[in-house]
Design a protein around this motif. Sequence first.
Motif, PDB file in Angstrom:
ATOM      1  N   SER A   1       0.810  -1.231   0.000  1.00  0.00           N
ATOM      2  CA  SER A   1       0.000   0.000   0.000  1.00  0.00           C
ATOM      3  C   SER A   1       0.838   1.274   0.000  1.00  0.00           C
ATOM      4  O   SER A   1       0.602   2.200   0.785  1.00  0.00           O
ATOM      5  N   GLY A   2       1.789   1.328  -0.907  1.00  0.00           N
ATOM      6  CA  GLY A   2       2.643   2.506  -1.018  1.00  0.00           C
ATOM      7  C   GLY A   2       1.909   3.747  -1.496  1.00  0.00           C
ATOM      8  O   GLY A   2       2.145   4.853  -0.996  1.00  0.00           O
ATOM      9  N   SER A   3       0.986   3.579  -2.456  1.00  0.00           N
ATOM     10  CA  SER A   3       0.254   4.744  -2.975  1.00  0.00           C
ATOM     11  C   SER A   3      -0.649   5.338  -1.914  1.00  0.00           C
ATOM     12  O   SER A   3      -0.675   6.559  -1.706  1.00  0.00           O
ATOM     13  N   SER A   4      -1.397   4.478  -1.222  1.00  0.00           N
ATOM     14  CA  SER A   4      -2.331   5.010  -0.223  1.00  0.00           C
ATOM     15  C   SER A   4      -1.597   5.616   0.965  1.00  0.00           C
ATOM     16  O   SER A   4      -2.124   6.504   1.645  1.00  0.00           O
ATOM     17  N   ALA A   5      -0.354   5.170   1.215  1.00  0.00           N
ATOM     18  CA  ALA A   5       0.432   5.786   2.298  1.00  0.00           C
ATOM     19  C   ALA A   5       0.724   7.248   1.982  1.00  0.00           C
ATOM     20  O   ALA A   5       0.622   8.121   2.859  1.00  0.00           O
ATOM     21  N   ILE A   6       1.056   7.546   0.732  1.00  0.00           N
ATOM     22  CA  ILE A   6       1.314   8.937   0.334  1.00  0.00           C
ATOM     23  C   ILE A   6       0.043   9.768   0.488  1.00  0.00           C
ATOM     24  O   ILE A   6       0.067  10.871   1.037  1.00  0.00           O
ATOM     25  N   VAL A   7      -1.080   9.216   0.030  1.00  0.00           N
ATOM     26  CA  VAL A   7      -2.354   9.934   0.119  1.00  0.00           C
ATOM     27  C   VAL A   7      -2.750  10.165   1.573  1.00  0.00           C
ATOM     28  O   VAL A   7      -3.188  11.252   1.960  1.00  0.00           O
ATOM     29  N   CYS A   8      -2.576   9.137   2.402  1.00  0.00           N
ATOM     30  CA  CYS A   8      -2.949   9.215   3.813  1.00  0.00           C
ATOM     31  C   CYS A   8      -2.128  10.281   4.548  1.00  0.00           C
ATOM     32  O   CYS A   8      -2.667  11.081   5.321  1.00  0.00           O
ATOM     33  N   ALA A   9      -0.817  10.294   4.300  1.00  0.00           N
ATOM     34  CA  ALA A   9       0.054  11.290   4.938  1.00  0.00           C
ATOM     35  C   ALA A   9      -0.317  12.702   4.486  1.00  0.00           C
ATOM     36  O   ALA A   9      -0.324  13.655   5.281  1.00  0.00           O
ATOM     37  N   ALA A  10      -0.645  12.840   3.206  1.00  0.00           N
ATOM     38  CA  ALA A  10      -1.035  14.157   2.687  1.00  0.00           C
ATOM     39  C   ALA A  10      -2.348  14.638   3.312  1.00  0.00           C
ATOM     40  O   ALA A  10      -2.494  15.814   3.664  1.00  0.00           O
ATOM     41  N   LEU A  11      -3.306  13.723   3.466  1.00  0.00           N
ATOM     42  CA  LEU A  11      -4.570  14.093   4.094  1.00  0.00           C
ATOM     43  C   LEU A  11      -4.341  14.583   5.519  1.00  0.00           C
ATOM     44  O   LEU A  11      -4.946  15.569   5.953  1.00  0.00           O
TER      45      LEU A  11
END
Length: 357
Positions: free
Chosen positions: A130-140
Amino acid sequence: MGTQGTSLDSASRAVEHKAFARVGLLGNPSDVYYGRTISFTLGNFWASVRLQPSEELVIKPHPTHDLVQFRSLDHLVNRLNNEGYYGGVRLLMAICKVFHNYCKDNKIDIHGKKFTLSYDTNIPRQTGLSGSSAIVCAALSCLLDFYRVRHLIKVEVRPNLVLAAEKELGIVAGLQDRVAQVYGGLVYMDFSKEYMDDLGHGIYTPMDISLLPPLYLIYAENPSDSGKVHSTVRQRWLSGDEFIISSMIEVANIAKEGRKTLLEKDYSKLAKLMNHNFDLRRSMFGDDALGALNIKMVEVARKVGAASKFTGSGGAVVAFCPDGPPQVKLLEDECRKAGFIVVPVEVVPSCLNAEEL
């Protein structure tokens, strides 16, 4: 959110958050079939996002993952073959759009100040972590803090926003990964249809990470055979295929049983549940869909008697050695012979505060 490494620099008012890779321990892939799962955040790998107030709104490309300057045509082609066409810029843009629209639709006032977003990640690509969702989650998380609206967007809603951003980009996924990364730590999730229809989300129950035994992560440095993991299973499920429906219910029940097993620290039972989880997935999806390399990772672990299953949809495997250190040594030796990387799992606890939970 379940992001860590959070800091607020009072001089520059920069905000920074980390979101960690996740491991699906039991119940996947039933999260997209009204099932149940148990997942945890993996401290070995993470993505970090930094938000810096600025005069213009800027999404900064990563010097490696968003490379646009190359030494030669060969360099460009090799880069695309190994890393794909997409970096993290599109992910940051998508969560900005989803966040903005959610706030607008829910009459959440956000000030007009602008910012610069940048990111970094060490989560291996194509490993099902889940590398992509980690970036999105941190940005949120950065956006929640920058606009001071964390208290206005419920924690159980945040995984939906992360998933919505990825759906903007055509990324097909379920809520499990996003719940794990938003909450952090070890989480039991129930995606029963009644909850999803009535609430718009599942029921998410954090668990104590000390309930987990020592676990190991196995992955290939250069994954090349990920298979077409979801194959025809989704369509067969929608069409009422009895085998798929009954098998997916069984997978979901593994997570339900696994929660009780962890609470009782019955680790011999946990090993059986992990193996059964993978066997059910294999019977539904078939070897061609799962990919030979992924199956080999599972079989290398099983060769020494370790329990093993995919962390997600393939690309990495979580293993448990019920016989302790001598078995771990055998696992490490076999993985080395097969050309796989094996590392002890570091589980990251949740950093959500009591008010958010």
